[in-house]
Enzyme design. Structure first.
Site, PDB file in Angstrom:
ATOM      1  N   GLU A  45       0.735  -1.241  -0.147  1.00 32.92           N
ATOM      2  CA  GLU A  45      -0.098  -0.113   0.077  1.00 32.92           C
ATOM      3  C   GLU A  45       0.800   1.290   0.026  1.00 32.92           C
ATOM      4  OE1 GLU A  45      -2.341   2.694   3.221  1.00 32.92           O
ATOM      5  OE2 GLU A  45      -2.124   0.451   3.652  1.00 32.92           O
ATOM      6  N   ASP A  49       0.822   3.833  -3.297  1.00 33.88           N
ATOM      7  CA  ASP A  49       0.320   5.224  -3.248  1.00 33.88           C
ATOM      8  C   ASP A  49       1.203   6.155  -3.885  1.00 33.88           C
ATOM      9  OD1 ASP A  49      -0.987   7.562  -1.892  1.00 33.88           O
ATOM     10  OD2 ASP A  49       1.052   7.709  -0.818  1.00 33.88           O
ATOM     11  N   ASP A 118      -6.920   1.254   0.365  1.00 38.73           N
ATOM     12  CA  ASP A 118      -5.823   0.720   0.743  1.00 38.73           C
ATOM     13  C   ASP A 118      -5.371  -0.418  -0.164  1.00 38.73           C
ATOM     14  OD1 ASP A 118      -5.587   2.588   2.820  1.00 38.73           O
ATOM     15  OD2 ASP A 118      -5.866   1.101   4.371  1.00 38.73           O
ATOM     16  N   GLU A 121      -4.323   0.540  -3.790  1.00 32.31           N
ATOM     17  CA  GLU A 121      -2.894   0.994  -3.775  1.00 32.31           C
ATOM     18  C   GLU A 121      -2.063  -0.253  -3.761  1.00 32.31           C
ATOM     19  OE1 GLU A 121      -3.537   5.451  -1.788  1.00 32.31           O
ATOM     20  OE2 GLU A 121      -2.798   3.475  -0.512  1.00 32.31           O
TER      21      GLU A 121
END
Length: 228
Positions: A45, A49, A118, A121
């Protein structure tokens, strides 16, 4: 359908054939079911991102070569925020393949915005590690699709716009009041009323107060602008 078949179907939905399918398994594994032999998706995650941010920054710069940093920033934030990631996750039915602990499953984890955002990502990171930046970029641009083209509308902060509308007419800033809260503690639904000093108001509900306030502000702004 077996779990492996479900993951294969999911990989098809996002358009990436994994050479290392264990990366996808990790991307959809929540911390509630992780162990020493089954790592969760939190590190992915973190990486995903950043990959998403790079791809979106490039896409925005390419889409509008004359935009200033001040114009680009809210557009960028609208595209990479958790709500948008969760929307994309719902679009590809990511919730169906999430690996969750019993408590998370019972509390509706497959529908929770934070978990979906989450995990989306983490999936981006899995594709990046499996196929490189080009594979990740292709997937992101395809899944985000029209959101990039219409980001100007999404980037418009409704509360700020409503406040500016009120100030331009010599009015006090709008007020926001929580008028209801329903549902269990793990999945509450807030209803917020936005109101102007002149009495006009609008209500909206969402799973987070900030979202409900934004939705109420948007509804009220559309109402007063329509009257005007």
């Amino acid at each position: 359908m077996t779990p492996a078949a479900e993951l294969t179907a999911f990989a098809h939905r996002i358009g990436h054939d994994f050479a290392r399918p264990e990366l996808l398994v990790r991307a959809v594994t929540h911390s509630s079911i992780s162990s020493s032999t089954r790592p969760d998706n939190q590190r992915l995650e973190f990486l995903g991102d950043r990959v998403l941010g790079l791809v979106m920054a490039e896409a925005l710069l390419s889409a509008d070569t004359a935009a200033s940093e001040g114009q680009l920033a809210p557009r960028f934030n609208a595209l990479v925020r958790k709500e948008t990631c969760a929307d994309v996750a719902r679009q590809v039915d990511l919730g169906a393949v999430l690996k969750l602990g019993r408590s998370e499953m019972l509390s509706g984890g497959r529908r929770k915005q934070a978990l979906l955002g989450d995990a989306m990502e983490a999936v981006i990171a899995a594709v990046y590690l499996d196929g490189g930046i080009e594979a990740a970029r292709e997937m992101i641009l395809r899944l985000w699709g029209a959101r990039i083209e219409t980001v100007e509308d999404d980037a418009r902060d409704a509360k700020t716009s409503l406040q500016e509308w009120a100030q331009a007419r010599g009015l006090a800033p709008p007020s926001y009041e929580e008028i209801a809260r329903k549902g269990p503690d793990h999945a509450p639904v807030f209803t917020i009323r936005a109101q102007l000093a002149t009495g006009e108001s609008a209500e909206a509900s969402a799973g987070a107060k900030r979202q409900a306030e934004q939705a109420a502000a948007k509804a009220l702004l559309e109402k007063v602008e329509g009257q005007g």
